[in-house]
Scaffold this active site. Structure first.
Site, PDB file in Angstrom:
ATOM      1  N   CYS A 166      50.905  42.109  42.141  1.00  0.00           N
ATOM      2  CA  CYS A 166      50.155  40.737  42.441  1.00  0.00           C
ATOM      3  C   CYS A 166      51.094  39.816  42.986  1.00  0.00           C
ATOM      4  CB  CYS A 166      49.582  40.250  41.111  1.00  0.00           C
ATOM      5  SG  CYS A 166      48.372  41.227  40.614  1.00  0.00           S
ATOM      6  N   HIS A 303      51.168  30.752  39.015  1.00  0.00           N
ATOM      7  CA  HIS A 303      50.585  32.301  39.123  1.00  0.00           C
ATOM      8  C   HIS A 303      49.271  32.392  38.130  1.00  0.00           C
ATOM      9  CE1 HIS A 303      49.966  36.713  39.830  1.00  0.00           C
ATOM     10  NE2 HIS A 303      50.304  36.534  38.485  1.00  0.00           N
ATOM     11  N   LYS A 333      43.539  30.050  40.374  1.00  0.00           N
ATOM     12  CA  LYS A 333      42.684  31.253  39.812  1.00  0.00           C
ATOM     13  C   LYS A 333      41.811  30.528  38.831  1.00  0.00           C
ATOM     14  CE  LYS A 333      46.658  34.667  40.254  1.00  0.00           C
ATOM     15  NZ  LYS A 333      47.649  33.700  40.745  1.00  0.00           N
ATOM     16  N   HIS A 338      41.363  36.219  39.540  1.00  0.00           N
ATOM     17  CA  HIS A 338      42.542  36.901  40.187  1.00  0.00           C
ATOM     18  C   HIS A 338      42.655  37.610  41.372  1.00  0.00           C
ATOM     19  CE1 HIS A 338      46.772  38.190  40.514  1.00  0.00           C
ATOM     20  NE2 HIS A 338      46.855  38.931  39.334  1.00  0.00           N
ATOM     21  N   PHE A 395      53.634  36.482  40.460  1.00  0.00           N
ATOM     22  CA  PHE A 395      54.339  37.328  39.442  1.00  0.00           C
ATOM     23  C   PHE A 395      53.357  38.674  39.334  1.00  0.00           C
ATOM     24  CE2 PHE A 395      55.719  33.124  37.505  1.00  0.00           C
ATOM     25  CZ  PHE A 395      56.678  33.103  38.516  1.00  0.00           C
ATOM     26  N   PHE A 397      52.645  43.036  38.129  1.00  0.00           N
ATOM     27  CA  PHE A 397      53.050  44.325  37.235  1.00  0.00           C
ATOM     28  C   PHE A 397      54.097  44.890  37.760  1.00  0.00           C
ATOM     29  CE2 PHE A 397      48.628  45.690  35.238  1.00  0.00           C
ATOM     30  CZ  PHE A 397      48.705  44.681  34.095  1.00  0.00           C
TER      31      PHE A 397
END
Length: 410
Positions: A166, A303, A333, A338, A395, A397
């Site tokens: 992301c 984020h 968001k 997202h 930010f 995974f």
């Protein structure tokens, strides 16, 4: 030998998202705090726990592109084509300019599930590879956006995809910024793209990552709110035309913002474990690169995805850096869901639109703070104000973190 670092500016933008399919409509949605989230019932039929998703309009490319160019486009590459088309027009770049000048392309793209699954289904049923259309190979590759757009627009500069979950869209802008700053390229089209079909998100649903607040779709995405219960998948594409300042001035290009800083880090911990330390490092590096302090930031596009852990660790990081400072904070968001691999690029576009039109978009659906979000200077309603310096966080995974500093030119 002294290396003179060049200024990097944004001369054009394009957007195709659940908030709208052009800059003007998206600006209006942001200002009005209008959510683009809805229900796709097919997800339940397919086996999802949640049918919530960003509702993204499918582009109609017939009449815009010859069939031989359309056949290799994946879903996210179609979105990216529309965003790039708007960005070039916004930047005053036409086909003649594209043919005569070198332009690079760096896009964030992490998955292309639909053509992979469609090809696998054909093989499982027919057991004959000759039944696979020629376009599936170009649709299914991770570099589908770059390879297609470089062919369609005759792009002859740097050409690669960024695959970093992301943070992909943000890193693509950061890398384009570095290449131009160091004199290796004059112009780079940067962005991010994300498919929205239900094939691509089933594994996230399996992790219980998605909100199940299906009775109120537009209230389901609740970044920083105590009662959040998960993110909502979304997508589309965003594109930004980055140029060397002197080159842009020479050609009379519209200069709409400046990229001033790029920061990054890796958490080095669990594959899905956020980190306030990692977030702080990325933000601090971006501000140092831009030559600014925290009290010079007017707005932070967080984020925050509406998950408990992610929002908590980012809230801790934001409090560490901006407690007592004047920066307003919100997560767009809350309206878009997202947008995944596209998010870092789309949120740069959203932030620049706010700078251009002098407002901060709201963090909608924030009703009750938790202990971590309570100290934050959150904009829960649209605020009319001048923005000169913006920090945008992404930010992902795997602990990949990216932060960008954007400045207005008004």
């Amino acid at each position: 030998m002294t290396i003179v670092e060049r200024r990097v500016v944004v001369t054009g933008m394009g957007i195709w998202s659940c908030l709208g399919t052009n800059l003007e409509d998206v600006k209006t949605s942001l200002y009005e705090g209008r959510s683009g989230i809805g229900i796709e019932q097919e997800r339940i039929t397919y086996g999802y726990q949640s049918a919530l998703t960003g509702i993204v309009e499918k582009p109609v490319l017939k009449g815009l592109l010859h069939r031989r160019l359309r056949v290799g486009l994946s879903e996210e590459a179609e979105y990216a084509f529309m965003a790039a088309r708007e960005a070039f027009a916004n930047a005053g770049i036409d086909e003649e300019f594209l043919m005569k000048n070198e332009i690079g392309i760096i896009f964030g793209n992490d998955s292309s599930a639909k053509p992979v699954i469609e090809a696998a289904n054909i093989m499982a049923e027919k057991h004959d590879s000759q039944l696979l259309g020629s376009g599936l190979i170009f649709q299914s590759m991770n570099s589908t956006v770059n390879m297609n757009l470089s062919a369609i627009f005759h792009l002859r500069g740097v050409n690669f995809s960024v695959s970093s979950a992301c943070a992909s869209g943000s890193h693509s802008i950061g890398l384009g910024y570095l290449l131009i700053k160091q004199g290796l390229q004059d112009r780079v089209l940067c962005g991010g793209a994300q498919e929205t079909n239900y094939y691509s998100m089933a594994t996230f649903d399996a992790l219980n990552a998605f909100s199940k607040r299906m009775d109120e779709p537009t209230k389901a995405s609740r970044p920083f709110d105590r009662d959040r219960d998960g993110l909502i998948p979304s997508g589309g594409a965003a594109a930004l035309m980055l140029e060397d300042y002197e080159s842009a001035v020479k050609r009379g290009a519209p200069i709409i913002a400046e990229i001033c800083g790029y920061g990054f880090s890796s958490n080095g911990g669990g594959i899905s474990q956020p980190s306030d330390d990692g977030s702080v490092i990325a933000m601090t590096r971006a501000m140092k690169d831009a030559g600014i302090e925290a009290d010079q930031v007017d707005y932070v596009n967080a984020h925050a995805t509406s998950t408990h852990q992610g929002d908590m660790f980012e809230a801790i990081a934001l409090d560490r850096l901006f407690n007592g400072k004047h920066a307003l904070i919100s997560s767009t968001k809350s309206m878009t869901g997202h947008e995944c691999w596209m998010a870092g690029a789309s949120e740069a576009v959203y932030s620049i639109l706010m700078m251009q039109h002098h407002f901060v978009a709201p963090n909608i659906n924030f009703e009750n703070p938790d202990e971590y979000s309570e100290p934050l200077n959150l904009a829960t309603k649209t605020i009319d104000t001048d923005l000169h310096t913006v920090l945008s966080n992404s930010f992902g995974f795997g602990g990949t973190n990216s932060a960008l500093v954007l400045k207005s030119v008004n």
